[in-house]
Design a protein around this motif. Structure first.
Motif, PDB file in Angstrom:
ATOM      1  N   GLY A   1       0.794  -1.216   0.000  1.00 10.59           N
ATOM      2  CA  GLY A   1       0.000   0.000   0.000  1.00 10.59           C
ATOM      3  C   GLY A   1       0.832   1.273   0.000  1.00 10.59           C
ATOM      4  O   GLY A   1       0.300   2.369  -0.242  1.00 10.59           O
ATOM      5  N   ARG A   2       2.131   1.153   0.256  1.00  6.79           N
ATOM      6  CA  ARG A   2       3.014   2.330   0.267  1.00  6.79           C
ATOM      7  C   ARG A   2       4.078   2.268  -0.833  1.00  6.79           C
ATOM      8  O   ARG A   2       4.472   3.307  -1.358  1.00  6.79           O
ATOM      9  CB  ARG A   2       3.716   2.436   1.625  1.00  6.79           C
ATOM     10  N   PHE A   3       4.534   1.063  -1.152  1.00  7.09           N
ATOM     11  CA  PHE A   3       5.593   0.887  -2.155  1.00  7.09           C
ATOM     12  C   PHE A   3       4.993   0.263  -3.420  1.00  7.09           C
ATOM     13  O   PHE A   3       4.084  -0.568  -3.342  1.00  7.09           O
ATOM     14  CB  PHE A   3       6.694  -0.032  -1.639  1.00  7.09           C
ATOM     15  N   THR A   4       5.557   0.626  -4.565  1.00  6.28           N
ATOM     16  CA  THR A   4       5.149   0.051  -5.841  1.00  6.28           C
ATOM     17  C   THR A   4       6.387  -0.284  -6.662  1.00  6.28           C
ATOM     18  O   THR A   4       7.256   0.582  -6.849  1.00  6.28           O
ATOM     19  CB  THR A   4       4.268   1.016  -6.640  1.00  6.28           C
ATOM     20  N   ILE A   5       6.460  -1.527  -7.136  1.00  8.14           N
ATOM     21  CA  ILE A   5       7.552  -1.935  -8.008  1.00  8.14           C
ATOM     22  C   ILE A   5       7.081  -1.837  -9.454  1.00  8.14           C
ATOM     23  O   ILE A   5       5.927  -2.130  -9.766  1.00  8.14           O
ATOM     24  CB  ILE A   5       8.027  -3.368  -7.679  1.00  8.14           C
ATOM     25  N   SER A   6       7.973  -1.387 -10.326  1.00 10.86           N
ATOM     26  CA  SER A   6       7.661  -1.352 -11.749  1.00 10.86           C
ATOM     27  C   SER A   6       8.932  -1.618 -12.530  1.00 10.86           C
ATOM     28  O   SER A   6      10.034  -1.570 -11.967  1.00 10.86           O
ATOM     29  CB  SER A   6       7.045  -0.006 -12.147  1.00 10.86           C
ATOM     30  N   ARG A   7       8.775  -1.914 -13.808  1.00 11.95           N
ATOM     31  CA  ARG A   7       9.939  -2.218 -14.628  1.00 11.95           C
ATOM     32  C   ARG A   7       9.729  -1.716 -16.033  1.00 11.95           C
ATOM     33  O   ARG A   7       8.602  -1.688 -16.519  1.00 11.95           O
ATOM     34  CB  ARG A   7      10.236  -3.709 -14.618  1.00 11.95           C
ATOM     35  N   ASP A   8      10.803  -1.337 -16.678  1.00 14.66           N
ATOM     36  CA  ASP A   8      10.806  -0.947 -18.085  1.00 14.66           C
ATOM     37  C   ASP A   8      11.850  -1.837 -18.743  1.00 14.66           C
ATOM     38  O   ASP A   8      13.047  -1.554 -18.686  1.00 14.66           O
ATOM     39  CB  ASP A   8      11.144   0.533 -18.231  1.00 14.66           C
ATOM     40  N   ASN A   9      11.387  -2.922 -19.344  1.00 17.35           N
ATOM     41  CA  ASN A   9      12.334  -3.895 -19.898  1.00 17.35           C
ATOM     42  C   ASN A   9      13.174  -3.305 -21.027  1.00 17.35           C
ATOM     43  O   ASN A   9      14.337  -3.652 -21.185  1.00 17.35           O
ATOM     44  CB  ASN A   9      11.585  -5.131 -20.386  1.00 17.35           C
ATOM     45  N   ALA A  10      12.580  -2.409 -21.796  1.00 14.53           N
ATOM     46  CA  ALA A  10      13.323  -1.801 -22.902  1.00 14.53           C
ATOM     47  C   ALA A  10      14.477  -0.951 -22.386  1.00 14.53           C
ATOM     48  O   ALA A  10      15.552  -0.914 -22.996  1.00 14.53           O
ATOM     49  CB  ALA A  10      12.384  -0.950 -23.757  1.00 14.53           C
ATOM     50  N   LYS A  11      14.261  -0.294 -21.258  1.00 14.46           N
ATOM     51  CA  LYS A  11      15.317   0.529 -20.657  1.00 14.46           C
ATOM     52  C   LYS A  11      16.169  -0.260 -19.674  1.00 14.46           C
ATOM     53  O   LYS A  11      17.091   0.290 -19.072  1.00 14.46           O
ATOM     54  CB  LYS A  11      14.702   1.730 -19.937  1.00 14.46           C
ATOM     55  N   LYS A  12      15.817  -1.533 -19.480  1.00 15.18           N
ATOM     56  CA  LYS A  12      16.538  -2.394 -18.535  1.00 15.18           C
ATOM     57  C   LYS A  12      16.583  -1.761 -17.146  1.00 15.18           C
ATOM     58  O   LYS A  12      17.608  -1.787 -16.457  1.00 15.18           O
ATOM     59  CB  LYS A  12      17.957  -2.690 -19.028  1.00 15.18           C
ATOM     60  N   THR A  13      15.477  -1.217 -16.732  1.00 11.73           N
ATOM     61  CA  THR A  13      15.422  -0.501 -15.469  1.00 11.73           C
ATOM     62  C   THR A  13      14.259  -0.983 -14.618  1.00 11.73           C
ATOM     63  O   THR A  13      13.149  -1.187 -15.124  1.00 11.73           O
ATOM     64  CB  THR A  13      15.302   1.012 -15.711  1.00 11.73           C
ATOM     65  N   VAL A  14      14.526  -1.140 -13.332  1.00 14.96           N
ATOM     66  CA  VAL A  14      13.518  -1.497 -12.349  1.00 14.96           C
ATOM     67  C   VAL A  14      13.387  -0.329 -11.377  1.00 14.96           C
ATOM     68  O   VAL A  14      14.396   0.285 -11.006  1.00 14.96           O
ATOM     69  CB  VAL A  14      13.921  -2.773 -11.577  1.00 14.96           C
ATOM     70  N   TYR A  15      12.169  -0.050 -10.964  1.00 11.96           N
ATOM     71  CA  TYR A  15      11.918   1.068 -10.059  1.00 11.96           C
ATOM     72  C   TYR A  15      11.241   0.573  -8.778  1.00 11.96           C
ATOM     73  O   TYR A  15      10.528  -0.427  -8.787  1.00 11.96           O
ATOM     74  CB  TYR A  15      11.019   2.108 -10.719  1.00 11.96           C
ATOM     75  N   LEU A  16      11.465   1.305  -7.715  1.00 11.81           N
ATOM     76  CA  LEU A  16      10.708   1.106  -6.489  1.00 11.81           C
ATOM     77  C   LEU A  16      10.226   2.482  -6.043  1.00 11.81           C
ATOM     78  O   LEU A  16      11.024   3.313  -5.612  1.00 11.81           O
ATOM     79  CB  LEU A  16      11.540   0.449  -5.395  1.00 11.81           C
ATOM     80  N   HIS A  17       8.918   2.688  -6.177  1.00 14.18           N
ATOM     81  CA  HIS A  17       8.319   3.938  -5.749  1.00 14.18           C
ATOM     82  C   HIS A  17       7.908   3.789  -4.297  1.00 14.18           C
ATOM     83  O   HIS A  17       7.109   2.900  -3.963  1.00 14.18           O
ATOM     84  CB  HIS A  17       7.093   4.252  -6.609  1.00 14.18           C
ATOM     85  N   MET A  18       8.425   4.652  -3.442  1.00 10.90           N
ATOM     86  CA  MET A  18       8.187   4.530  -2.009  1.00 10.90           C
ATOM     87  C   MET A  18       7.484   5.790  -1.505  1.00 10.90           C
ATOM     88  O   MET A  18       8.027   6.891  -1.618  1.00 10.90           O
ATOM     89  CB  MET A  18       9.512   4.326  -1.265  1.00 10.90           C
ATOM     90  N   ASN A  19       6.289   5.602  -0.962  1.00 11.37           N
ATOM     91  CA  ASN A  19       5.503   6.710  -0.426  1.00 11.37           C
ATOM     92  C   ASN A  19       5.273   6.525   1.066  1.00 11.37           C
ATOM     93  O   ASN A  19       5.408   5.422   1.595  1.00 11.37           O
ATOM     94  CB  ASN A  19       4.153   6.796  -1.140  1.00 11.37           C
ATOM     95  N   ASN A  20       4.918   7.615   1.735  1.00  9.98           N
ATOM     96  CA  ASN A  20       4.618   7.587   3.169  1.00  9.98           C
ATOM     97  C   ASN A  20       5.721   6.847   3.933  1.00  9.98           C
ATOM     98  O   ASN A  20       5.449   5.941   4.715  1.00  9.98           O
ATOM     99  CB  ASN A  20       3.261   6.923   3.414  1.00  9.98           C
ATOM    100  N   LEU A  21       6.934   7.259   3.711  1.00  6.88           N
ATOM    101  CA  LEU A  21       8.072   6.581   4.325  1.00  6.88           C
ATOM    102  C   LEU A  21       8.080   6.762   5.832  1.00  6.88           C
ATOM    103  O   LEU A  21       7.680   7.817   6.354  1.00  6.88           O
ATOM    104  CB  LEU A  21       9.379   7.085   3.709  1.00  6.88           C
ATOM    105  N   LYS A  22       8.540   5.713   6.511  1.00  4.61           N
ATOM    106  CA  LYS A  22       8.586   5.687   7.964  1.00  4.61           C
ATOM    107  C   LYS A  22      10.035   5.480   8.422  1.00  4.61           C
ATOM    108  O   LYS A  22      10.840   4.929   7.673  1.00  4.61           O
ATOM    109  CB  LYS A  22       7.718   4.539   8.489  1.00  4.61           C
ATOM    110  N   PRO A  23      10.360   5.878   9.641  1.00  8.96           N
ATOM    111  CA  PRO A  23      11.736   5.655  10.131  1.00  8.96           C
ATOM    112  C   PRO A  23      12.165   4.190  10.041  1.00  8.96           C
ATOM    113  O   PRO A  23      13.343   3.907   9.790  1.00  8.96           O
ATOM    114  CB  PRO A  23      11.656   6.136  11.578  1.00  8.96           C
ATOM    115  N   GLU A  24      11.217   3.273  10.199  1.00  8.00           N
ATOM    116  CA  GLU A  24      11.558   1.848  10.124  1.00  8.00           C
ATOM    117  C   GLU A  24      11.870   1.380   8.710  1.00  8.00           C
ATOM    118  O   GLU A  24      12.276   0.231   8.512  1.00  8.00           O
ATOM    119  CB  GLU A  24      10.453   0.981  10.731  1.00  8.00           C
TER     120      GLU A  24
END
Length: 126
Positions: free
Chosen positions: A65-88
């Motif tokens: 519910g806070r993080f989202t993984i995505s990928r762009d195979n053509a760009k050979k890139t993986v992303y991790l979108h992180m929202n509402n980050l916590k100290p932990e």
């Protein structure tokens, strides 16, 4: 030679957002499952998210519910979108890739991945 290079880490306040990127070289990204692991000081490394080819994505309960993984195979890139980050969420984050069969339970096993990046530090603090 296969390499995975992460970027995008840094210092962010609680409630903030970051986007991590992982650029792969030496492989065809579409042929691999990719995932993000993290390791906090004094804690074991944990798998938090996986993009399982075109089957689907998996998330650990602690980031769902806070993080989202995505990928762009053509760009050979993986992303991790992180929202509402916590100290932990403070940890070193690693990008990994592997060709084993994965599911919603075993994606957390680090031994199932063949390639690891060097990691990028994420610090969540006010």
């Amino acid at each position: 030679q296969v390499t995975l290079v992460e970027s995008g880490g840094g210092l962010v306040q609680p409630g903030g957002s970051l986007r991590l990127s992982c650029v792969a070289s030496g492989l065809t990204l579409g042929d691999y499952a990719v995932a993000w692991f993290r390791q906090a000081p004094g804690k074991e490394r944990e798998g938090i998210s996986c993009s399982n080819y075109d089957v689907g994505e998996y998330y650990a309960d602690c980031v769902k519910g806070r993080f989202t993984i995505s990928r762009d195979n053509a760009k050979k890139t993986v992303y991790l979108h992180m929202n509402n980050l916590k100290p932990e969420d403070t940890a070193v984050y690693f990008c990994v890739a592997g060709r084993n069969r994965l599911n919603g339970r075993n994606y957390k096993y680090s031994s199932l991945y063949n390639y690891w990046g060097q990691g990028t530090q994420v610090t969540v603090s006010s």
